[in-house]
Each structure stands twice: as structure tokens, then as C-alpha cells.
Motif scaffolding. Structure first.
Motif, PDB file in Angstrom:
ATOM      1  N   LYS A 259       0.822  -1.217   0.000  1.00 39.85           N
ATOM      2  CA  LYS A 259       0.000   0.000   0.000  1.00 39.85           C
ATOM      3  C   LYS A 259       0.855   1.266   0.000  1.00 39.85           C
ATOM      4  O   LYS A 259       0.619   2.175  -0.809  1.00 39.85           O
ATOM      5  N   TRP A 265      -2.515  -0.996  -4.508  1.00 40.44           N
ATOM      6  CA  TRP A 265      -3.622  -1.037  -3.553  1.00 40.44           C
ATOM      7  C   TRP A 265      -4.530  -2.248  -3.788  1.00 40.44           C
ATOM      8  O   TRP A 265      -5.004  -2.860  -2.834  1.00 40.44           O
ATOM      9  N   LEU A 289      -7.360   1.320   2.555  1.00 42.12           N
ATOM     10  CA  LEU A 289      -7.303   0.927   1.145  1.00 42.12           C
ATOM     11  C   LEU A 289      -8.586   1.298   0.404  1.00 42.12           C
ATOM     12  O   LEU A 289      -8.545   1.756  -0.752  1.00 42.12           O
TER      13      LEU A 289
END
Length: 297
Positions: A259, A265, A289
């Protein structure tokens, strides 16, 4: 108890039939039933049995057994009074127990229960007492305490523990590497990992710990592809070994690398979904996220 609770109950019934009338050791049988309930993870039943029969136990060994069983049952239902029961059992053992079973085992069990209860500061106190009680035999306890110091951000204390006393193991080297990384001392971390790493062929988790440590070190130096590869393997192997705590820790590290450093992501979210694990830290990463991808958490 671990192999066949049903056989134990059949044996008790047979013993009851053979005992002379009026001599049946009911208190001992009640302790066995409490132990069976704990082994079967029916902690509420164990507590109910314990509350019903506690006045029966008079001898020191029976009181000790009752105390340790109640500590385990209370820890099983997440009640903090487990700590006091563990310490009561430890004190009883020190006063009346045999040297064959060290009090440090009770203190270490107490520390692990407190970690599971989300009380790392209190767990560290129990670990400190266990390490002091163990003396030269406390290498593994020292490693456990150092890992907990790492988790709480007390890197200097973690380093102090693993740099004192016994000859280094892979676990000691691992803690040094992770502590140096957390302190931003990347060259020290690299040098510690490049040095001698003693191995214990009898430890099945050593190769997995090596994968995890190498992955974290690679990520610290921004070598992201090998880092992700190593950590994914470590996560899978920890889960396969049934080590849920380490598996969750590695997953959290892996998700944060994907991330925050890799910007992948979707892959990070897919890992969280496929893992099927849940904790406050993982839930926070999942929400972050979703926000990054323009969705409501």
C-alpha cells in the motif's frame, strides 16, 4: 487429556466402580473435569465447575492445580483476573511445589495470556519475572520478551535483551535486524544480517523466520519485489504451521509495503480479503485501502 477425553471419562467411571464406598476422591475428579473442559475450550463450563467446587480443595497441591486451571479458564474467556490467579499459582508452587516444574513456566504462560488479552505492558512484567527466575535457562523467554518489546516500540530494550547473556541464535539476529530497521539504522541492520547466523536444524520455523526477516530488510532498502515474495511465502508458511499471531503480523507488514511503498492497492486489498483474518490493525488497513480507491470504508 489431549489425546482422548472420552477414554479418561470411561476410566473414571471404572475407577468409581472399584473404589471402596466412601473413599471416592471427588475433589480430584472435579479437578480432572475442569482440566477436560479447558482442553476442550469450554472455558465457561470450566469456570462454572470451579466456582461450584472450590471449597473442596485443601491440600497445597490441589489448591495449586485449582489456581492454575482457573487462571487458564479466565484467560480463555478474556478476563483480566487471570493474571492474579497465575501469580497465586506461582506463589503456591514456590512455597510447596517440587523443583521438577519451574515457576518460570507459570510466569511465561501468564505473560503469553496477557499478550492475548491485549496487555503488553503487564505481559512484560511477567516476562521479566520469568527471565529472572530462569537465569541461564531463560534464552527462549528472553527472545519472547524482546519480541514483545519490539512490538511496543521499545527497540532499545529489545536490543539490550538479545545482546546480553547467551550465545546468539537466529532469533537473536532477527530481533537485532528488526530493531535496527525500526530505529532507522539500516546499515547496522544489513551488517547484522550479513554476519554469522547460527542455525538450529531442529526448529521447523527457522526458515520461515529467515524469510520474514529478509523480506522486511529488503523492504527497508526499497527492494520491493523480493521483499513481497519473501513475505508472501512467510505468511503462507506461518498459517500452515498454525502460528496465527506471526501470520497476522507478516500479513500486516506485507499489506503496508504494497500500500505505502509499492502503491499496489488492489493487490494489498486482495491479500486481506483472501487471508480471511481480522483484527483492529487489519481492519484499519482495509478501511484505508478502500478510502484510497475512492470507496466508503
Amino acid at each position: 487429556i489431549e489425546e482422548s477425553p472420552a477414554n479418561i471419562r470411561r476410566t473414571l467411571r471404572l475407577a468409581h466402580a472399584l473404589y471402596p464406598e466412601g473413599e471416592w476422591p471427588a475433589a480430584l475428579v472435579n479437578l480432572i473435569e475442569i482440566a477436560l473442559a479447558i482442553e476442550q475450550r469450554t472455558y465457561q463450563r470450566a469456570l462454572a465447575l470451579g466456582q461450584a467446587v472450590s471449597p473442596e480443595f485443601q491440600t497445597p497441591d490441589a489448591v495449586y492445580a485449582y489456581s492454575i486451571l482457573m487462571a487458564r479458564a479466565l484467560a480463555g474467556v478474556g478476563v483480566m483476573t487471570a493474571e492474579a490467579q497465575y501469580y497465586a499459582a506461582h506463589d503456591l508452587l514456590r512455597r510447596h511445589g517440587e523443583e521438577a516444574y519451574s515457576g518460570r513456566e507459570i510466569l511465561a504462560e501468564c505473560a503469553r495470556a496477557l499478550v492475548a488479552l491485549g496487555k503488553p505492558d503487564r505481559a512484560l512484567v511477567a516476562y521479566q519475572r520469568a527471565v529472572e527466575d530462569a537465569g541461564a535457562d531463560g534464552v527462549q523467554l528472553t527472545v519472547e520478551a524482546a519480541e514483545l518489546y519490539l512490538q511496543t516500540g521499545a527497540c532499545a530494550e529489545a536490543l539490550r535483551l538479545v545482546e546480553e547473556g547467551a550465545a546468539p541464535s537466529l532469533s537473536h539476529v532477527r530481533i537485532r535486524v528488526l530493531a535496527f530497521i525500526a530505529q532507522g539504522r539500516l546499515e547496522r541492520a544489513r551488517d547484522a544480517w550479513a554476519g554469522s547466523r547460527p542455525r538450529n536444524p531442529g526448529s521447523p520455523l527457522e526458515p520461515v523466520l529467515e524469510l520474514e526477516t529478509r523480506g522486511v530488510l529488503s523492504a527497508a532498502w526499497c527492494h520491493l519485489n523480493p521483499a513481497v515474495e519473501d513475505l508472501e511465502q512467510a505468511f503462507t508458511l506461518f498459517r500452515r504451521a498454525g502460528d496465527a499471531q506471526r501470520a497476522e503480523s507478516v500479513l500486516l507488514t506485507l499489506v503496508r509495503i504494497l500500500k505505502d511503498q509499492n502503491g499496489d492497492w488492489r493487490r494489498a486489498e486482495r491479500l486481506l480479503t483472501d487471508a480471511g483474518l481480522d483484527s483492529p490493525a487489519l481492519a484499519l488497513e482495509r478501511a484505508h485501502l478502500q478510502t484510497l480507491q475512492g470507496r466508503e470504508p
